[in-house]
Design a protein around this motif. Structure first.
Motif, short mmCIF file in Angstrom:
data_model
loop_
_atom_site.label_atom_id
_atom_site.label_comp_id
_atom_site.label_asym_id
_atom_site.label_seq_id
_atom_site.Cartn_x
_atom_site.Cartn_y
_atom_site.Cartn_z
N ASP A 140 0.85 -1.19 0.00
CA ASP A 140 0.00 0.00 0.00
C ASP A 140 0.88 1.24 0.00
O ASP A 140 1.56 1.53 0.97
CB ASP A 140 -0.89 -0.03 1.24
CG ASP A 140 -1.97 1.03 1.17
OD1 ASP A 140 -2.06 1.70 0.12
OD2 ASP A 140 -2.70 1.19 2.15
N GLN B 173 1.59 5.12 0.01
CA GLN B 173 0.93 6.31 0.49
C GLN B 173 1.74 7.56 0.13
O GLN B 173 2.91 7.50 -0.14
CB GLN B 173 0.77 6.25 2.03
CG GLN B 173 0.00 5.04 2.51
CD GLN B 173 -1.46 5.07 2.12
OE1 GLN B 173 -2.03 6.14 1.96
NE2 GLN B 173 -2.06 3.91 1.95
N THR C 4 0.99 12.21 0.49
CA THR C 4 0.08 13.34 0.39
C THR C 4 0.86 14.62 0.29
O THR C 4 2.03 14.69 0.64
CB THR C 4 -0.82 13.42 1.63
OG1 THR C 4 -0.01 13.56 2.79
CG2 THR C 4 -1.70 12.19 1.76
N ALA D 51 -2.19 4.67 -3.24
CA ALA D 51 -3.04 5.48 -2.37
C ALA D 51 -3.99 6.33 -3.19
O ALA D 51 -3.66 6.78 -4.30
CB ALA D 51 -2.18 6.37 -1.48
N GLU E 273 -4.78 9.27 -2.71
CA GLU E 273 -4.35 10.66 -2.82
C GLU E 273 -3.57 10.95 -4.09
O GLU E 273 -3.41 12.09 -4.50
CB GLU E 273 -3.48 11.05 -1.61
CG GLU E 273 -4.22 11.11 -0.30
CD GLU E 273 -4.32 9.75 0.36
OE1 GLU E 273 -3.82 8.77 -0.24
OE2 GLU E 273 -4.89 9.66 1.46
#
Length: 253
Positions: free
Chosen positions: A6, A8, A10, A59, A61
């Motif tokens: 996963d 991620q 941001t 992700a 995002e």
């Protein structure tokens, strides 16, 4: 999970994220084709993870550019999206068709019907599959797309082919009145200047109309256009010939 798992990122970390993906991710992707999931809902994600544990879930995002960038970095890949993420792509600055043309894409649908298949095809997806399909079908779909084939019902592809052939045929026959006049004169062996004189237009205008009608009727040159005219306007030429052969009526003074 083998691979990136996963991923991620941001805000300002997104750019460094892509750099880290390149440095640490590619070395761990040892398969010939990488399977990537992007923007998936929780339900879609569960289905994908269960059927394809080797899939790398990005992700939510990440925007479309970053997803495409990732798929480009890892090499040959299949991107799995669902209807929600596909809709989001259509709302972004990058057109969905342009985005999806970069990688092979499999669309997961809540229910597959004619509308969803059409949406997937127009967006450039290589296949579409119902979310409640057996896990084995999802794996088969990924394998089929990875081999360069499409994953759609045969009936859907057949209907698409029939519509394409029909629309092309209709398009070819939709000549304007002016194009029809010029084509008939081509069938009578008239040269461009003679056609221009008869229709009171310039020779360049005749040439422009010829290029357009060649495309519409599916021919490549004047000889083929001449043969097409003889085949399709035979009745017109017979009527013209009969009119010319008939004796002229006496003129009363």
């Amino acid at each position: 999970m083998d691979g990136l798992g996963d991923i991620q990122g941001t805000g300002k970390n997104k750019h460094s994220l892509m750099h880290n993906l390149y440095k640490t991710g590619i070395a761990r992707l040892h398969q010939d084709i990488t399977i990537v999931g992007a923007g998936l809902t929780a339900a879609s994600r569960r289905v994908v993870v269960q059927a394809l544990p080797e899939c790398h879930i990005l992700a939510s995002e990440l925007d479309s550019w970053q997803v495409v960038r990732f798929c480009t970095l890892v090499g040959p890949s299949i991107l799995i999206v669902d209807e929600e993420s596909l809709l989001q792509l259509k709302c972004e600055q990058v057109p969905a068709a342009e985005y999806l043309s970069t990688v092979q894409v499999l669309l997961l649908c809540r229910k597959c019907n004619e509308a969803s298949y059409k949406s997937a095809l127009l967006a450039g997806c290589s296949g579409a599959l119902a979310l409640d399909s057996p896990s084995e079908n999802l794996r088969k779909a990924v394998k089929t797309i990875g081999e360069g084939d499409l994953w759609y019902p045969r009936s859907v592809l057949s209907a698409l082919a029939r519509r394409s052939i029909l629309s092309r045929s209709i398009l070819r026959k939709k000549l304007t009145a002016r194009e029809t006049e010029i084509l008939r004169l081509v069938g009578m062996n008239q040269k461009n200047q003679a056609i221009a004189d008869q229709l009171f237009i310039s020779r360049d205008t005749v040439r422009w109309h010829l290029r357009t009608l060649y495309s519409k009727i599916g021919v490549n040159n004047r000889l083929e256009a001449h043969q097409y005219a003889l085949k399709h306007y035979g009745d017109f030429y017979e009527a013209e010939s009969s009119r010319e052969d008939s004796p002229s009526e006496p003129v009363l003074l």
